[in-house]
Scaffold this motif. Structure first.
Motif, short mmCIF file in Angstrom:
data_model
loop_
_atom_site.label_atom_id
_atom_site.label_comp_id
_atom_site.label_asym_id
_atom_site.label_seq_id
_atom_site.Cartn_x
_atom_site.Cartn_y
_atom_site.Cartn_z
N PRO A 77 80.17 -38.58 -21.04
CA PRO A 77 79.50 -39.86 -21.34
C PRO A 77 80.40 -40.76 -22.18
O PRO A 77 81.21 -40.31 -22.98
CB PRO A 77 78.27 -39.43 -22.14
N LYS A 78 80.22 -42.06 -22.00
CA LYS A 78 81.08 -43.03 -22.68
C LYS A 78 80.98 -42.94 -24.20
O LYS A 78 81.93 -43.23 -24.90
CB LYS A 78 80.72 -44.45 -22.25
N ARG A 79 79.83 -42.54 -24.71
CA ARG A 79 79.69 -42.51 -26.17
C ARG A 79 80.55 -41.43 -26.82
O ARG A 79 80.78 -41.46 -28.00
CB ARG A 79 78.24 -42.36 -26.57
N TYR A 80 81.00 -40.47 -26.02
CA TYR A 80 81.86 -39.41 -26.57
C TYR A 80 83.34 -39.67 -26.34
O TYR A 80 84.17 -38.89 -26.74
CB TYR A 80 81.49 -38.06 -25.96
N THR A 81 83.67 -40.74 -25.69
CA THR A 81 85.07 -41.05 -25.45
C THR A 81 85.59 -41.94 -26.57
O THR A 81 84.84 -42.50 -27.35
CB THR A 81 85.24 -41.76 -24.09
N SER A 82 86.89 -42.11 -26.62
CA SER A 82 87.49 -42.90 -27.68
C SER A 82 87.14 -44.39 -27.55
O SER A 82 87.07 -45.11 -28.54
CB SER A 82 89.00 -42.72 -27.70
N LYS A 83 86.91 -44.87 -26.33
CA LYS A 83 86.60 -46.27 -26.12
C LYS A 83 85.10 -46.53 -26.11
O LYS A 83 84.68 -47.68 -26.16
CB LYS A 83 87.18 -46.75 -24.79
N GLY A 84 84.29 -45.50 -26.02
CA GLY A 84 82.86 -45.66 -25.84
C GLY A 84 82.13 -46.23 -27.03
O GLY A 84 81.44 -47.23 -26.93
N ARG A 85 82.27 -45.62 -28.17
CA ARG A 85 81.53 -46.06 -29.37
C ARG A 85 82.48 -46.75 -30.32
O ARG A 85 83.31 -46.13 -30.95
CB ARG A 85 80.91 -44.87 -30.08
N ARG A 86 82.32 -48.02 -30.43
CA ARG A 86 83.14 -48.78 -31.37
C ARG A 86 82.35 -49.00 -32.64
O ARG A 86 81.17 -49.31 -32.60
CB ARG A 86 83.52 -50.12 -30.76
N ARG A 87 83.01 -48.86 -33.76
CA ARG A 87 82.35 -49.07 -35.05
C ARG A 87 82.40 -50.54 -35.42
O ARG A 87 83.41 -51.21 -35.21
CB ARG A 87 83.02 -48.25 -36.14
N ARG A 88 81.32 -51.00 -36.01
CA ARG A 88 81.30 -52.36 -36.50
C ARG A 88 82.00 -52.41 -37.86
O ARG A 88 82.02 -51.45 -38.60
CB ARG A 88 79.87 -52.85 -36.69
N ILE A 89 82.53 -53.57 -38.17
CA ILE A 89 83.18 -53.73 -39.47
C ILE A 89 82.14 -53.66 -40.57
O ILE A 89 82.33 -52.99 -41.58
CB ILE A 89 83.95 -55.07 -39.51
N PHE A 90 81.02 -54.35 -40.38
CA PHE A 90 79.93 -54.34 -41.35
C PHE A 90 78.71 -53.72 -40.69
O PHE A 90 78.12 -54.31 -39.79
CB PHE A 90 79.59 -55.77 -41.83
N SER A 91 78.32 -52.56 -41.16
CA SER A 91 77.14 -51.90 -40.63
C SER A 91 75.90 -52.52 -41.25
O SER A 91 75.82 -52.72 -42.46
CB SER A 91 77.19 -50.41 -40.97
N LEU A 92 74.92 -52.84 -40.42
CA LEU A 92 73.69 -53.45 -40.93
C LEU A 92 72.94 -52.49 -41.83
O LEU A 92 72.28 -52.92 -42.79
CB LEU A 92 72.80 -53.88 -39.77
N ARG A 93 73.01 -51.21 -41.53
CA ARG A 93 72.34 -50.23 -42.38
C ARG A 93 72.89 -50.25 -43.79
O ARG A 93 72.15 -50.27 -44.76
CB ARG A 93 72.49 -48.83 -41.79
N TRP A 94 74.19 -50.27 -43.97
CA TRP A 94 74.79 -50.31 -45.30
C TRP A 94 74.54 -51.65 -45.97
O TRP A 94 74.35 -51.74 -47.18
CB TRP A 94 76.29 -50.03 -45.23
N TRP A 95 74.55 -52.74 -45.18
CA TRP A 95 74.28 -54.06 -45.74
C TRP A 95 72.88 -54.11 -46.34
O TRP A 95 72.70 -54.60 -47.44
CB TRP A 95 74.43 -55.11 -44.63
N TRP A 96 71.86 -53.59 -45.63
CA TRP A 96 70.49 -53.55 -46.16
C TRP A 96 70.40 -52.66 -47.38
O TRP A 96 69.68 -52.96 -48.33
CB TRP A 96 69.50 -53.08 -45.09
N LEU A 97 71.12 -51.54 -47.37
CA LEU A 97 71.10 -50.64 -48.52
C LEU A 97 71.62 -51.35 -49.77
O LEU A 97 70.99 -51.28 -50.84
CB LEU A 97 71.93 -49.39 -48.23
N TRP A 98 72.74 -52.03 -49.65
CA TRP A 98 73.30 -52.74 -50.79
C TRP A 98 72.39 -53.88 -51.24
O TRP A 98 72.21 -54.12 -52.43
CB TRP A 98 74.70 -53.28 -50.47
N LEU A 99 71.80 -54.59 -50.29
CA LEU A 99 70.91 -55.70 -50.62
C LEU A 99 69.66 -55.20 -51.35
O LEU A 99 69.28 -55.74 -52.39
CB LEU A 99 70.52 -56.45 -49.35
N LEU A 100 69.05 -54.15 -50.85
CA LEU A 100 67.85 -53.61 -51.49
C LEU A 100 68.16 -53.00 -52.86
O LEU A 100 67.36 -53.11 -53.78
CB LEU A 100 67.17 -52.59 -50.59
N THR A 101 69.33 -52.39 -52.99
CA THR A 101 69.74 -51.85 -54.29
C THR A 101 69.87 -52.98 -55.31
O THR A 101 69.40 -52.85 -56.45
CB THR A 101 71.07 -51.09 -54.16
N ALA A 102 70.48 -54.08 -54.92
CA ALA A 102 70.63 -55.21 -55.83
C ALA A 102 69.27 -55.78 -56.22
O ALA A 102 69.04 -56.12 -57.39
CB ALA A 102 71.50 -56.29 -55.19
#
Length: 72
Positions: A6-31
């Motif tokens: 499956p494409k998600r297990y290949t090197s080209k399949g899953r690309r990481r975002r520079i800014f993850s929305l999950r981490w952005w919400w975590l930092w925002l809620l912490t502040a």
């Protein structure tokens, strides 16, 4: 028989975002939690009286309930 990987297990399949929305919400809620906590800490005298009155009312109610349960 050849099974495709499956494409998600290949090197080209899953690309990481520079800014993850999950981490952005975590930092925002912490502040937000830190700012609210600091505001309460700075004005704790204003919050202390209503909370102590509410707790006193609840404790008096429970004492009354226990007294009626132990009545002969």
């Amino acid at each position: 028989m050849y099974l495709r990987t499956p494409k998600r297990y290949t090197s080209k399949g899953r690309r990481r975002r520079i800014f993850s929305l999950r981490w952005w919400w975590l930092w925002l809620l912490t502040a937000v939690v830190v700012v609210i906590g600091a505001g309460i800490w700075q004005n704790r005298a204003m919050f202390q009286e209503p909370i102590s009155n509410t707790l006193a009312t609840l404790i008096a109610g429970e004492q009354n309930r226990v007294a009626t349960l132990q009545a002969p």
